[in-house]
Design an enzyme around this catalytic site. Structure first.
Site, PDB file in Angstrom:
ATOM      1  N   HIS A 158      10.676  -1.922  -0.538  1.00 26.28           N
ATOM      2  CA  HIS A 158       9.763  -1.522   0.541  1.00 26.28           C
ATOM      3  C   HIS A 158       9.105  -2.752   1.168  1.00 26.28           C
ATOM      4  CE1 HIS A 158       6.544   0.463   2.774  1.00 26.28           C
ATOM      5  NE2 HIS A 158       5.774  -0.487   2.283  1.00 26.28           N
ATOM      6  N   GLU A 210       3.123   0.819   8.848  1.00 24.79           N
ATOM      7  CA  GLU A 210       3.870   1.592   7.838  1.00 24.79           C
ATOM      8  C   GLU A 210       4.759   2.679   8.446  1.00 24.79           C
ATOM      9  OE1 GLU A 210       4.160   1.026   4.635  1.00 24.79           O
ATOM     10  OE2 GLU A 210       2.561  -0.421   4.290  1.00 24.79           O
ATOM     11  N   SER A 240      12.498   1.617   5.265  1.00 30.17           N
ATOM     12  CA  SER A 240      12.948   1.431   3.879  1.00 30.17           C
ATOM     13  C   SER A 240      13.315   2.767   3.224  1.00 30.17           C
ATOM     14  CB  SER A 240      11.864   0.714   3.064  1.00 30.17           C
ATOM     15  OG  SER A 240      10.668   1.480   3.010  1.00 30.17           O
ATOM     16  N   HIS A 248       8.919  -4.675   5.354  1.00 28.53           N
ATOM     17  CA  HIS A 248       7.887  -5.393   6.110  1.00 28.53           C
ATOM     18  C   HIS A 248       8.332  -6.730   6.683  1.00 28.53           C
ATOM     19  CE1 HIS A 248       4.230  -2.965   5.435  1.00 28.53           C
ATOM     20  NE2 HIS A 248       4.733  -2.676   4.231  1.00 28.53           N
TER      21      HIS A 248
HETATM   22  N1  HBI Z   1      -1.797  -4.093  -1.810  1.00 23.62           N
HETATM   23  N2  HBI Z   1       0.197  -4.958  -2.552  1.00 23.62           N
HETATM   24  C1  HBI Z   1      -0.489  -4.262  -1.636  1.00 23.62           C
HETATM   25  N3  HBI Z   1       0.144  -3.728  -0.570  1.00 23.62           N
HETATM   26  C2  HBI Z   1      -0.537  -3.021   0.385  1.00 23.62           C
HETATM   27  O1  HBI Z   1       0.072  -2.557   1.365  1.00 23.62           O
HETATM   28  C3  HBI Z   1      -1.924  -2.843   0.236  1.00 23.62           C
HETATM   29  C4  HBI Z   1      -2.531  -3.412  -0.897  1.00 23.62           C
HETATM   30  N4  HBI Z   1      -3.846  -3.277  -1.081  1.00 23.62           N
HETATM   31  C5  HBI Z   1      -4.664  -2.595  -0.141  1.00 23.62           C
HETATM   32  C6  HBI Z   1      -3.972  -2.058   1.030  1.00 23.62           C
HETATM   33  N5  HBI Z   1      -2.685  -2.175   1.153  1.00 23.62           N
HETATM   34  C7  HBI Z   1      -4.826  -1.378   2.082  1.00 23.62           C
HETATM   35  O2  HBI Z   1      -6.054  -2.041   2.133  1.00 23.62           O
HETATM   36  C8  HBI Z   1      -4.288  -1.419   3.494  1.00 23.62           C
HETATM   37  O3  HBI Z   1      -3.102  -0.705   3.592  1.00 23.62           O
HETATM   38  C9  HBI Z   1      -5.296  -0.884   4.461  1.00 23.62           C
HETATM   39 FE    FE Z   2       3.957  -1.079   3.070  1.00 18.65          FE
END
Ligand code: HBI
Ligand code: FE
Length: 282
Positions: A121, A167, A186, A126
């Site tokens: 993913h 997303e 994905s 991304h």
């Molecule tokens: N951590 N690894 C990871 N991936 C994310 O997409 C992610 C996160 N921590 C917080 C977060 N997303 C959210 O704060 C945001 O999607 C708003």
């Molecule tokens: Fe994501």
């Protein structure tokens, strides 16, 4: 693999040498499946990014090699993290053009649905868009906006913006709607659902509307928002969100399937899918 030593910014070494041949084979299978499905469905920008990064050199990409290409294109790098990281840590990475990616790959028994973002993913989904300069800049702006949002009670609103664009976003192209959101590209099933099902709404992107709309984390979206272009996304998002946070205070958010009379509706969904799921759960 479960409790690796972790830096204060939650990064860990990818330990590329530690992947098994089964794990590399799983990446290859997922890659081939999406690479076959996405031409004509993902936007040209995503497909160009995917091609530029050589993510099919054999197995799970080695972040060191991938980062040489990515950094040369837009100044971004990918860093490995063990799992979801706290919001402030996530935003801090984005604001510094670092994308935190899970290093584990989903199990053979969870090929089509995972709860937490894995390396497929995070990297396949991304990283291709991070090779596009305007999107790369937007993601950094978003990280900075996220840091501010934490201070001004705007976390939910910026999280909705991220959800419905980065997303699960769609974009118009001269040939029709295309997907670019990482959660869609994905996923084989959500790519087909987002573009071809009669069930979900498809509504033109509108920043305050999106920021005030709740989303589903456990199933296909009831509504997808469609960008005119990535330039438009960056231009609209490059503003102080504080007045939007203030205007939303004390108001209930819109439900995921809501269609508003002010919306520019591209497809009014039947919501048959959401309804059948709700009935099955009763
Ligand atoms: N951590 N690894 C990871 N991936 C994310 O997409 C992610 C996160 N921590 C917080 C977060 N997303 C959210 O704060 C945001 O999607 C708003
Ligand atoms: Fe994501």
């Amino acid at each position: 693999m479960d409790r690796p030593a972790q830096n204060p910014d939650f990064t860990i070494p990818q330990n590329w040498e530690g992947y098994t041949s089964e794990e590399h084979a799983r990446w290859n299978m997922l890659y081939e499946r999406q690479a076959k499905l996405l031409p004509g469905r993902a936007c040209d920008e995503f497909l160009a990014g995917l091609a530029a990064l050589n993510l099919n050199e054999g197995g799970i990409p080695d972040f060191r090699r991938m980062n040489q290409k990515l950094h040369a294109l837009t100044g971004w790098t990918v860093v490995a993290v063990p799992h979801l990281v706290p919001d402030e840590i996530f935003f801090e990475h984005l604001a510094n053009r670092r994308f935190p990616a899970g290093r584990f790959i989903r199990g053979a028994d969870q090929i089509d649905y995972i709860q937490e973002p894995d390396v497929f993913h995070d990297v396949f989904g991304h990283v291709p868009m991070l090779a596009l300069p305007v999107f790369a800049d937007h993601m950094q702006d978003y990280g900075k906006a996220g840091i501010r949002a934490l201070r001004y009670d705007g976390l939910k609103m910026v999280a909705r913006l991220y959800w419905y664009t980065v997303e699960f976003g769609l974009v118009r192209s001269p040939q029709g709607l295309r997907v670019y959101g990482s959660g869609i590209v994905s996923s084989r099933t959500e790519t087909l659902f987002a573009l071809e099902s009669e069930s979900p709404n498809r509504i033109a992107f509108n920043l305050p509307r999106v920021m005030n709309t709740d989303y589903r984390i456990d199933d296909f979206q009831e509504t997808y928002f469609v960008l005119e272009s990535f330039d438009a996304l960056r231009a609209e998002s490059f503003q102080d969100f504080l007045p939007l946070f203030k205007a939303a205070q004390g108001k209930a958010p819109l439900v995921p399937g809501h269609v508003d009379r002010t919306d520019s509706v591209i497809h009014r969904g039947t919501q048959d899918y959401a309804r059948s799921k709700a009935q099955a759960a009763e």
